[in-house]
Scaffold this motif. Structure first.
Motif, PDB file in Angstrom:
ATOM      1  N   ALA A  35      12.168   4.999   5.343  1.00  0.00           N
ATOM      2  CA  ALA A  35      13.060   4.715   4.405  1.00  0.00           C
ATOM      3  C   ALA A  35      12.464   4.741   2.823  1.00  0.00           C
ATOM      4  O   ALA A  35      12.913   4.987   1.991  1.00  0.00           O
ATOM      5  CB  ALA A  35      13.871   3.423   4.521  1.00  0.00           C
ATOM      6  N   GLN A  36      11.245   3.981   2.781  1.00  0.00           N
ATOM      7  CA  GLN A  36      10.729   3.863   1.374  1.00  0.00           C
ATOM      8  C   GLN A  36      10.299   5.163   0.981  1.00  0.00           C
ATOM      9  O   GLN A  36      10.460   5.438  -0.176  1.00  0.00           O
ATOM     10  CB  GLN A  36       9.539   2.915   1.739  1.00  0.00           C
ATOM     11  N   MET A  37       9.744   6.150   1.871  1.00  0.00           N
ATOM     12  CA  MET A  37       9.426   7.525   1.481  1.00  0.00           C
ATOM     13  C   MET A  37      10.588   8.252   1.098  1.00  0.00           C
ATOM     14  O   MET A  37      10.219   9.098   0.139  1.00  0.00           O
ATOM     15  CB  MET A  37       8.709   8.027   2.762  1.00  0.00           C
ATOM     16  N   THR A  38      11.648   8.019   1.580  1.00  0.00           N
ATOM     17  CA  THR A  38      12.759   8.809   1.568  1.00  0.00           C
ATOM     18  C   THR A  38      13.292   8.666   0.008  1.00  0.00           C
ATOM     19  O   THR A  38      13.612   9.489  -0.824  1.00  0.00           O
ATOM     20  CB  THR A  38      13.928   8.688   2.374  1.00  0.00           C
ATOM     21  N   VAL A  39      13.383   7.221  -0.067  1.00  0.00           N
ATOM     22  CA  VAL A  39      13.917   6.792  -1.712  1.00  0.00           C
ATOM     23  C   VAL A  39      13.064   7.270  -2.801  1.00  0.00           C
ATOM     24  O   VAL A  39      13.379   7.759  -3.664  1.00  0.00           O
ATOM     25  CB  VAL A  39      14.041   5.394  -1.730  1.00  0.00           C
ATOM     26  N   ILE A  41       0.970  -1.230  -0.221  1.00  0.00           N
ATOM     27  CA  ILE A  41       0.036  -0.061  -0.042  1.00  0.00           C
ATOM     28  C   ILE A  41       0.898   1.268   0.161  1.00  0.00           C
ATOM     29  O   ILE A  41       0.700   2.275  -0.702  1.00  0.00           O
ATOM     30  CB  ILE A  41      -0.946   0.045   1.286  1.00  0.00           C
ATOM     31  N   ARG A  42       1.709   1.228   0.863  1.00  0.00           N
ATOM     32  CA  ARG A  42       2.610   2.409   0.863  1.00  0.00           C
ATOM     33  C   ARG A  42       3.563   2.455  -0.321  1.00  0.00           C
ATOM     34  O   ARG A  42       3.838   3.590  -0.741  1.00  0.00           O
ATOM     35  CB  ARG A  42       3.600   2.408   2.041  1.00  0.00           C
ATOM     36  N   CYS A  53       3.057   7.007  -6.560  1.00  0.00           N
ATOM     37  CA  CYS A  53       2.311   7.920  -7.167  1.00  0.00           C
ATOM     38  C   CYS A  53       2.656   9.389  -6.898  1.00  0.00           C
ATOM     39  O   CYS A  53       2.640  10.352  -7.588  1.00  0.00           O
ATOM     40  CB  CYS A  53       0.884   7.806  -6.702  1.00  0.00           C
ATOM     41  N   GLY A  54       3.202   9.477  -5.626  1.00  0.00           N
ATOM     42  CA  GLY A  54       3.472  10.701  -5.132  1.00  0.00           C
ATOM     43  C   GLY A  54       4.862  11.095  -5.672  1.00  0.00           C
ATOM     44  O   GLY A  54       5.156  12.382  -5.971  1.00  0.00           O
ATOM     45  N   ALA A  55       5.884  10.080  -6.064  1.00  0.00           N
ATOM     46  CA  ALA A  55       7.046  10.507  -6.704  1.00  0.00           C
ATOM     47  C   ALA A  55       6.979  11.004  -8.184  1.00  0.00           C
ATOM     48  O   ALA A  55       7.497  11.993  -8.614  1.00  0.00           O
ATOM     49  CB  ALA A  55       7.891   9.236  -6.710  1.00  0.00           C
ATOM     50  N   VAL A  56       5.830  10.292  -8.791  1.00  0.00           N
ATOM     51  CA  VAL A  56       5.258  10.940 -10.122  1.00  0.00           C
ATOM     52  C   VAL A  56       4.911  12.237  -9.940  1.00  0.00           C
ATOM     53  O   VAL A  56       4.999  13.154 -10.946  1.00  0.00           O
ATOM     54  CB  VAL A  56       4.560   9.798 -10.677  1.00  0.00           C
ATOM     55  N   ALA A  57       3.987  12.458  -9.066  1.00  0.00           N
ATOM     56  CA  ALA A  57       3.382  13.849  -8.873  1.00  0.00           C
ATOM     57  C   ALA A  57       4.438  14.817  -8.492  1.00  0.00           C
ATOM     58  O   ALA A  57       4.489  16.187  -8.964  1.00  0.00           O
ATOM     59  CB  ALA A  57       2.474  13.898  -7.820  1.00  0.00           C
ATOM     60  N   LEU A  58       5.749  14.536  -7.712  1.00  0.00           N
ATOM     61  CA  LEU A  58       6.647  15.592  -7.580  1.00  0.00           C
ATOM     62  C   LEU A  58       7.389  15.611  -8.938  1.00  0.00           C
ATOM     63  O   LEU A  58       8.065  16.939  -8.744  1.00  0.00           O
ATOM     64  CB  LEU A  58       7.525  14.855  -6.757  1.00  0.00           C
TER      65      LEU A  58
END
Length: 370
Positions: A346-350, A50-51, A57-62
């Motif tokens: 860590a997943q969010m940071t990457v 899920i994360r 999707c957040g990375a693509v939005a960024l």
């Protein structure tokens, strides 16, 4: 007209090869965590999946965020994270013998992980605002050193040696890329080498000191402090070239391998997927890192070049330190393997690193002159 002409430009400009490789790593991770739980999506694979898709999707939005916004946000983000690191010291949640998290109810945030990204942005912003002729002077060294050492010292108090070293390595890499004279790095390395014995005896905690001693003599305590690395090497070695097969790992399933879903997830994977699986994973990671360095080479602004190269190097440190640690080539310092080890921070940071790189890559494509 080609099929590409019908695709909206914002979508066609995305680095789809990198997105697909990231997606492949994330999906492979779900198989590893599913196996580590004995053939169950709980407690790790489901939440990790899920994360992963939310952060992807957040990375693509960024990638749609203009490069100038990262420059403007560099120092405010750095300051906010330093404040969060101080709050961790005051009211942080204790877990696994370390005080590293802020309990926000719906998520446990580890600010030190986000600092790995922020330190690159902050140091790159500092050198971007420095006149080129000032870079080789001492006045170009101590402010950046202060930016790096302040969060590294706070993280060391948690205690988290691995993350502190990552923050320092990422920041120092940006300093090197900015053009700081090599003699200063050589002098600093000699000073650090001379201070290592003092640090080992008077700065590091007992368990950190023992990990270094076990690294130097792996057979000194195979059932104690050296148990993790001994079982990790057994798991990797028993996988051979082709592995034991999916769900057929014994070291992790019989609980011989501690932390087989977090720091030692690579050992869990290589026991079942073998050398072939490990090599394919390394090639995938280094393809992404190589792309990041190409993004840096094509960037026009100094801030973008330093940021992209610094973030690509941060990903390299993540991968190389974890793999060296798991294979017994470096002391155990608690650095996770990107997108493979279980954990949200860590997943969010990457993913944030990839999002910023895609943002700079998009800017590069906009400024290409035909």
């Amino acid at each position: 007209m080609s099929a590409r002409d019908y695709v909206p430009k914002p979508i066609s400009q995305l680095p789809w090869l990198i997105i697909l490789l990231t997606l492949a790593i994330g999906c492979f991770d779900l198989l590893v965590l599913y196996s580590a739980a004995g053939g169950s999506v709980r407690p790790w694979a489901f939440s990790q999946g899920i994360r992963f898709f939310v952060f992807l999707c957040g990375a693509v939005a960024l990638s749609r965020v203009p490069e100038r916004m990262w420059s403007k946000a560099a120092f405010p983000a750095y300051g906010a994270l330093v404040v969060l690191l101080v709050l961790v010291e005051l009211i942080g949640a204790v877990r696994g013998g370390g005080q590293r998290w802020l309990d926000l109810g719906i998520i446990r945030l580890q600010p030190s992980e986000l600092m790995k990204l922020s330190i690159v942005l902050a140091v790159a912003k500092f050198y971007d605002g420095l006149p080129a002729g000032e870079t080789r002077r001492f006045s170009a060294v101590w402010p950046a050193a202060g930016l790096i050492l302040a969060p590294a010292a706070l993280v060391m108090k948690q205690p988290d040696l691995g993350t502190a070293l990552m923050i320092m390595a990422s920041g120092i890499t940006v300093m090197f890329l900015a053009g700081i004279p090599l003699r200063l790095f050589i002098g600093g390395a000699l000073a650090v080498g001379a201070a290592v014995p003092l640090a080992v005896n008077f700065v590091l905690h007992g368990y950190q000191r023992n990990r270094i001693l076990v690294f130097l003599d792996p057979e000194s305590d195979p059932l104690g402090i050296g148990y993790h690395i001994s079982q990790s090497k057994i798991a990797i070695g028993s996988g051979g070239v082709f592995g034991k097969g999916f769900l057929n790992g014994t070291q992790s399933h019989l609980d011989y391998l501690p932390e087989g879903h977090t720091d030692f997830a690579l050992a869990t994977m290589m026991e079942e997927w073998g050398l072939i699986g490990g090599v394919l994973l390394i090639v995938t990671f280094f393809t992404i890192i190589y792309w990041g360095m190409n993004v840096a080479q094509q960037a026009e602004s100094r801030f973008a070049r330093l940021t992209a190269a610094g973030l690509a190097t941060t990903l390299f440190f993540y991968v190389s330190i974890n793999m060296a640690m798991v294979m017994g080539l470096a002391p155990v310092v608690g650095v996770p393997l990107p997108l493979i080890s279980f954990g949200g921070s860590a997943q969010m940071t990457v993913m944030l690193c990839l999002g910023v790189l895609m943002s700079i890559d998009r800017q590069n494509k906009k400024t290409v002159r035909w």
